[in-house]
Design an enzyme around this catalytic site. Structure first.
Site, mmCIF file in Angstrom:
data_model
loop_
_atom_site.group_PDB
_atom_site.id
_atom_site.type_symbol
_atom_site.label_atom_id
_atom_site.label_comp_id
_atom_site.label_asym_id
_atom_site.label_seq_id
_atom_site.Cartn_x
_atom_site.Cartn_y
_atom_site.Cartn_z
ATOM 1 N N LYS A 117 -27.538 -70.561 -76.995
ATOM 2 C CA LYS A 117 -28.672 -71.045 -76.211
ATOM 3 C C LYS A 117 -29.632 -71.860 -77.084
ATOM 4 C CE LYS A 117 -28.602 -67.061 -73.033
ATOM 5 N NZ LYS A 117 -27.636 -67.415 -72.041
ATOM 6 N N GLU A 201 -38.818 -66.564 -75.055
ATOM 7 C CA GLU A 201 -39.153 -67.485 -73.973
ATOM 8 C C GLU A 201 -40.283 -66.879 -73.176
ATOM 9 O OE1 GLU A 201 -35.839 -68.280 -71.309
ATOM 10 O OE2 GLU A 201 -35.025 -69.770 -72.674
ATOM 11 N N HIS A 236 -30.045 -59.244 -63.906
ATOM 12 C CA HIS A 236 -29.979 -60.653 -64.320
ATOM 13 C C HIS A 236 -28.618 -61.277 -64.041
ATOM 14 C CE1 HIS A 236 -33.825 -60.153 -66.187
ATOM 15 N NE2 HIS A 236 -33.366 -59.263 -67.041
ATOM 16 N N ARG A 293 -17.580 -73.991 -68.374
ATOM 17 C CA ARG A 293 -16.346 -73.481 -67.750
ATOM 18 C C ARG A 293 -16.502 -73.547 -66.247
ATOM 19 N NH1 ARG A 293 -18.766 -68.761 -65.857
ATOM 20 N NH2 ARG A 293 -20.397 -68.008 -67.236
HETATM 21 P P1 ADP Z 1 -26.973 -65.484 -69.161
HETATM 22 O O1 ADP Z 1 -26.387 -66.240 -70.307
HETATM 23 O O2 ADP Z 1 -26.860 -64.027 -69.328
HETATM 24 O O3 ADP Z 1 -26.485 -66.002 -67.853
HETATM 25 P P2 ADP Z 1 -29.485 -66.858 -68.581
HETATM 26 O O4 ADP Z 1 -30.365 -67.472 -69.612
HETATM 27 O O5 ADP Z 1 -28.659 -67.802 -67.779
HETATM 28 O O6 ADP Z 1 -28.548 -65.788 -69.267
HETATM 29 O O7 ADP Z 1 -30.392 -65.998 -67.611
HETATM 30 C C1 ADP Z 1 -29.847 -65.138 -66.638
HETATM 31 C C2 ADP Z 1 -30.943 -64.704 -65.659
HETATM 32 O O8 ADP Z 1 -32.010 -64.039 -66.349
HETATM 33 C C3 ADP Z 1 -31.630 -65.846 -64.924
HETATM 34 O O9 ADP Z 1 -30.920 -66.246 -63.773
HETATM 35 C C4 ADP Z 1 -32.977 -65.211 -64.582
HETATM 36 O O10 ADP Z 1 -32.881 -64.361 -63.474
HETATM 37 C C5 ADP Z 1 -33.275 -64.380 -65.810
HETATM 38 N N1 ADP Z 1 -34.063 -65.151 -66.807
HETATM 39 C C6 ADP Z 1 -33.588 -65.797 -67.881
HETATM 40 N N2 ADP Z 1 -34.579 -66.394 -68.577
HETATM 41 C C7 ADP Z 1 -35.724 -66.115 -67.925
HETATM 42 C C8 ADP Z 1 -37.117 -66.443 -68.146
HETATM 43 N N3 ADP Z 1 -37.516 -67.152 -69.200
HETATM 44 N N4 ADP Z 1 -38.023 -65.977 -67.244
HETATM 45 C C9 ADP Z 1 -37.644 -65.223 -66.198
HETATM 46 N N5 ADP Z 1 -36.380 -64.894 -65.943
HETATM 47 C C10 ADP Z 1 -35.409 -65.318 -66.782
HETATM 48 P P1 ADP Z 2 -21.297 -67.159 -63.796
HETATM 49 O O1 ADP Z 2 -22.057 -67.512 -65.030
HETATM 50 O O2 ADP Z 2 -19.972 -67.807 -63.646
HETATM 51 O O3 ADP Z 2 -22.117 -67.315 -62.598
HETATM 52 P P2 ADP Z 2 -21.420 -64.463 -64.812
HETATM 53 O O4 ADP Z 2 -22.676 -64.728 -65.546
HETATM 54 O O5 ADP Z 2 -21.361 -63.282 -63.931
HETATM 55 O O6 ADP Z 2 -20.982 -65.650 -63.866
HETATM 56 O O7 ADP Z 2 -20.242 -64.412 -65.876
HETATM 57 C C1 ADP Z 2 -18.895 -64.584 -65.516
HETATM 58 C C2 ADP Z 2 -18.015 -63.657 -66.289
HETATM 59 O O8 ADP Z 2 -18.078 -63.916 -67.657
HETATM 60 C C3 ADP Z 2 -18.312 -62.213 -66.129
HETATM 61 O O9 ADP Z 2 -17.101 -61.536 -66.170
HETATM 62 C C4 ADP Z 2 -19.171 -61.907 -67.349
HETATM 63 O O10 ADP Z 2 -19.079 -60.538 -67.664
HETATM 64 C C5 ADP Z 2 -18.512 -62.774 -68.366
HETATM 65 N N1 ADP Z 2 -19.384 -63.299 -69.439
HETATM 66 C C6 ADP Z 2 -20.104 -64.430 -69.411
HETATM 67 N N2 ADP Z 2 -20.699 -64.658 -70.596
HETATM 68 C C7 ADP Z 2 -20.350 -63.649 -71.400
HETATM 69 C C8 ADP Z 2 -20.620 -63.304 -72.765
HETATM 70 N N3 ADP Z 2 -21.363 -64.059 -73.572
HETATM 71 N N4 ADP Z 2 -20.097 -62.175 -73.241
HETATM 72 C C9 ADP Z 2 -19.329 -61.394 -72.475
HETATM 73 N N5 ADP Z 2 -19.019 -61.673 -71.193
HETATM 74 C C10 ADP Z 2 -19.513 -62.770 -70.654
#
Ligand code: ADP
Ligand code: ADP
Ligand code: MG
Length: 494
Positions: A117, A201, A236, A293
């Site tokens: 990130k 953040e 989340h 992906r």
């Molecule tokens: P991941 O890699 O686990 O998908 P993301 O950065 O995409 O992590 O964040 C996943 C979710 O966490 C977001 O959809 C939101 O609901 C919450 N989130 C992430 N960053 C923030 C933020 N700065 N403020 C509030 N909610 C957040």
């Molecule tokens: P999407 O981002 O496609 O909306 P998810 O955040 O739910 O969906 O992630 C999709 C799949 O990938 C899930 O099986 C989740 O557990 C896995 N996944 C995504 N990022 C990671 C990570 N950094 N480490 C482990 N598993 C991950």
């Protein structure tokens, strides 16, 4: 280069999803499987299947070298990684190419940059894309963190740079909690992702999660396929997704689309990818991360654009140019997806393992089910507990919602708990129907008391329906009076 044979380095619904398009294109398919998946449908769906190891994913689906060996021995042309597992592993993508096999996805550089990130923020900096206030460097010194938090203001979010799947985040409300939370975040990130880098953040109040699907070919064309809204989440992680978003204006859609295209260009992207944004209550949007992906929720985009995203991925990997430009793309109708997880919504969405004693997915016009299970199967404890994806379509958002409720009612699952009832709760909720919701839907509206009264109402409805049917049947079958009364009594006492 024409692809003749594809290996899917994955399991379950996404392996089957990729096989479907491969078959449509006349491409031969290879499945890999672990001991736990010996009898899984994805194994049967493929032309060839190879056992790669024991149930734990680090002894099977994460064994990149072994999978590449299998691919070479079966003369496979291309490997599709699905999502999760090796899909965002830059080294795997590199090794696949080194073996002379096409990797259906971006080049290692893009995966590596966007997989972190922090590196992602660095990469998009020069494109003037709005970012969540915070720092763009790893922080490990609590004093420095306290200073930064003071500047951006509490609450803040500590995030793992290598995080994913909703894991590796900690909300901190006040200074006195910061040091201990940071230490915890670092040790969690180290054990979960093998990388202890964390950053800070601003915690956005009432945010909505809106993401843009993009496609980039190897001829320099990049387009976006509009947005998906994924604000209904637990831990989340997304549970309900839809396209288009109920609130985006045409102007914002264009702006976010352009920003997403810039993000893709910043890392020389290739293939299908998703740029995630958060939107605050004033409709300001901020870059969150890019997923390099195919996304779980890609079907809603397929439905509103009429495209097959896996087909686009394959053609791009073959070196073809996109057959359309941005102006050719139009949104048609509305689609909603519910992730049907083997989880108990009444027990804080805890995994609900067991055997699918009954499993009958709904069929019908404007209903799509992507799944990887069959009646009688056990849900393996080793992998993601997602059972299926239920997707519905309508000319309008309201139609898609009504279709979703109808499809949920028709979906028969017994033996385990699922998120189906939760999906219905969401679809019937005023906040969701009116489009006025954010990522805190579960916290705000899904309190145990309300859930129980919702499920009780559902049970009463079911009883009333049964009584109605009974009274209709009564016209045909004449029961002696006493038996009739007893039957009605049983209905209401059960
Ligand atoms: P991941 O890699 O686990 O998908 P993301 O950065 O995409 O992590 O964040 C996943 C979710 O966490 C977001 O959809 C939101 O609901 C919450 N989130 C992430 N960053 C923030 C933020 N700065 N403020 C509030 N909610 C957040
Ligand atoms: P999407 O981002 O496609 O909306 P998810 O955040 O739910 O969906 O992630 C999709 C799949 O990938 C899930 O099986 C989740 O557990 C896995 N996944 C995504 N990022 C990671 C990570 N950094 N480490 C482990 N598993 C991950
Ligand atoms: Mg994300």
């Amino acid at each position: 280069m024409k692809i003749n044979k594809i290996l899917v380095a994955n399991r379950g619904e996404i392996a089957i999803r990729v096989f479907k398009t491969a078959k449509k294109l006349g491409i031969k398919t290879v499945a890999v499987y672990s001991t736990a998946d010996r009898n899984a449908p994805h194994v049967e769906e493929a032309d060839e299947a190879v056992w790669i190891g024991e149930a734990p994913s680090n002894q099977s689906y994460l064994l990149g070298d072994k999978i590449i060996e299998v691919a070479k021995s079966l003369k496979v042309d291309a490997i599709h990684p699905g999502y999760g597992f090796l899909s965002e592993n830059a080294d795997f993508s590199q090794k696949v190419s080194d073996a002379g096999i096409l990797f259906i996805g971006p080049k290692p550089y893009a995966i590596r940059t966007m997989g972190s990130k922090l590196a992602a923020k660095e990469s998009v900096k020069k494109y003037n894309i709005p970012m969540v206030p915070g720092i763009d460097q790893a922080v490990s010194d609590p004093q420095k963190a306290i200073k930064i938090a003071g500047e951006i203001g509490f609450p803040i979010l500590i995030k793992a740079s290598a995080g994913g799947g909703g894991k590796g985040m900690r909300i901190v409300d006040k200074e006195s909690d910061l040091e201990s939370q940071m230490q915890r975040a670092i040790s969690e990130a180290t054990s979960a992702f093998g990388d202890g880098s964390v950053f800070i953040e601003k915690y956005i109040d009432s945010p909505r999660h809106i993401e843009i699907q993009i496609l980039a070919d190897s001829h320099g064309n990049v387009v976006h396929l509009f947005e998906r809204e994924c604000s209904i989440q637990r831990r989340h992680q997304k549970v309900v997704e839809e396209a288009p978003s109920a609130i985006l204006t045409e102007d914002l859609r264009n702006k976010m689309g352009e920003a997403a295209v810039s993000v893709a260009k910043s890392c020389d992207y290739l293939g299908a990818g998703t740029v995630e944004f958060l939107m605050d209550a004033q409709m300001n949007f901020f870059f969150l991360e890019m997923n390099t992906r195919l996304q779980v929720e890609h079907p809603v985009t397929e439905w509103i654009t009429g495209l097959d995203l896996v087909e686009e991925q394959i053609k791009i990997a073959e070196g073809e140019a996109l057959s359309f430009s941005q102006n050719d793309l139009k949104i048609k109708g509305h689609a909603i997806e519910l992730r049907v997880y083997a989880e108990d919504p009444l027990q804080d969405f805890m995994p609900s393992m067991g055997r699918l004693t009954t499993y009958k997915p709904p069929v019908g016009e404007n209903i799509r089910v992507d799944d990887g299970f069959r009646e009688g199967m056990e849900i393996p404890i080793y992998y993601d507990p997602m059972l299926s994806k239920l997707i519905t379509y309508g000319k309008t958002r309201q139609e898609a919602i009504s279709k979703m409720i109808e499809a949920i009612d028709k979906y028969e699952v017994e033996g385990i708990e699922t998120t189906l009832g939760f999906g219905k709760y969401v679809c019937q909720h005023k906040a969701f129907q009116s489009g006025k919701f954010d990522t805190h839907f579960v916290k705000k509206y899904y309190t145990p008391k309300r859930i129980h009264s919702f499920y009780k109402e559902e049970a009463t409805m079911a009883a009333k329906m049964a009584l109605k049917l009974y009274l209709e049947e009564k016209q045909k079958v004449k029961l002696p009076k006493t038996e009739k009364n007893a039957a009605v009594k049983t209905l209401f006492n059960s």
